[in-house]
Design an enzyme around this catalytic site. Structure first.
Site, PDB file in Angstrom:
ATOM      1  N   ASP A   1      25.406  39.833  43.715  1.00 53.02           N
ATOM      2  CA  ASP A   1      26.647  40.459  44.147  1.00 53.02           C
ATOM      3  C   ASP A   1      27.295  41.126  42.926  1.00 53.02           C
ATOM      4  O   ASP A   1      26.936  40.834  41.777  1.00 53.02           O
ATOM      5  CB  ASP A   1      27.557  39.372  44.736  1.00 53.02           C
TER       6      ASP A   1
ATOM      7  N   ASP B   1      31.347  42.563  42.552  1.00 54.24           N
ATOM      8  CA  ASP B   1      32.730  42.180  42.251  1.00 54.24           C
ATOM      9  C   ASP B   1      32.911  40.665  42.295  1.00 54.24           C
ATOM     10  O   ASP B   1      32.623  40.017  43.303  1.00 54.24           O
ATOM     11  CB  ASP B   1      33.695  42.837  43.233  1.00 54.24           C
TER      12      ASP B   1
ATOM     13  N   ASP C   1      29.713  35.025  44.702  1.00 54.85           N
ATOM     14  CA  ASP C   1      30.937  34.244  44.483  1.00 54.85           C
ATOM     15  C   ASP C   1      31.782  34.026  45.729  1.00 54.85           C
ATOM     16  O   ASP C   1      32.754  33.264  45.681  1.00 54.85           O
ATOM     17  CB  ASP C   1      31.812  34.934  43.435  1.00 54.85           C
TER      18      ASP C   1
END
Length: 271
Positions: free
Chosen positions: A13, A15, A214
């Protein structure tokens, strides 16, 4: 533990994971990105961002030419060496951005749902929302198979909205900051599985996979990985995985690219 010499794919991922959520800094991960590049290990970026945004990031990160997963899995940018593929350079899952725009226009007109899409505003507003400069903001608007929006209605109305979308074969995905509407058949996990199979055919061996994310929307991706790093994030919901075996999953103490590096150090510390 993993070895840098394994037939290996890294899915990450952006951001809040490889990139700092506020500053977009990635430099703490630079030594690992260099090592992976020198070892020929593909690092596949996965995000809600558009392919146009991610291609620019690939160049910044020295990952150009590799596949990427854009728009939450609705778009797969193919490896630059796969030009013989009939859908080269990109695979699109389900219906197009313009078709989804039309659906949303009709729903908003008929049922008065309150939301603002990226198509409703100009680059300056996008810049204010994201903290990106005007040129980068223009790239965020180049959707091919999804629509990004800010929800401005109640939770009750959202439930009704999601039900309408589901009836129409669409899904509503919550990213780090925005909501995204895309085809129900799309997903980071489906896109990752497609790429894993493509590399299996190319390498004549099944790759080992490591995923890093996250947020809750990364769980489907991490669930299909052999190993996973859950980077410490800001989302209060946390990341809940189907298989949370500590032999398979590492949860970082640090956030963003520092947590990314920590996770890589953990899985490759004995290689």
């Amino acid at each position: 533990m993993l070895s840098i010499h394994d037939p290996l794919l890294i899915f990450t991922d952006l951001d809040g994971t490889l990139l700092n959520s506020h500053t977009f800094e990635w430099q703490p991960a630079a030594p690992w990105l260099t090592r992976l590049h020198e070892s020929g290990v593909p690092v596949i970026l996965c995000s809600s961002k558009t392919a146009a945004e991610m291609l620019q990031l690939q160049t910044t990160l020295n990952l150009q030419g590799l596949p990427l997963i854009a728009e939450n899995g609705a778009v797969i940018q193919l490896d630059v060496h796969w030009e013989d593929h009939p859908n080269y350079p990109r695979l699109i899952a389900g219906i197009s951005h313009n078709e989804i725009r039309l659906v949303l226009h009709k729903l908003r007109e008929k049922e008065q749902f309150k939301f603002t899409t990226f198509d409703d505003v100009d680059d300056q507003v996008i810049s204010e929302w994201t903290g990106l400069n005007r040129a980068q903001s223009a790239l965020t608007r180049l959707h091919e198979a999804s629509v990004s929006l800010i929800w401005r209605d109640s939770d009750e109305r959202m439930a009704q909205f999601v039900a309408r979308l589901n009836d129409l074969g669409l899904q509503f995905v919550h990213g780090a900051r925005f909501w995204h509407v895309l085809d129900a058949s799309a997903g980071k996990d489906q896109a990752a599985n497609w790429l894993i199979e493509a590399y299996r055919r190319q390498w004549r061996a099944r790759p080992l996979t490591l995923g890093l994310g996250d947020g809750p929307n990364d769980a489907p991706l991490l669930d299909v990985m052999d190993y996973a790093v859950v980077v410490k994030g800001l989302n209060r919901e946390g990341v809940h995985l189907r298989n949370d075996d500590p032999q398979r999953v590492y949860r970082s103490q640090n956030e963003g690219p520092d947590g990314w590096r920590e996770g890589m150090d953990y899985f490759f510390s004995r290689s």
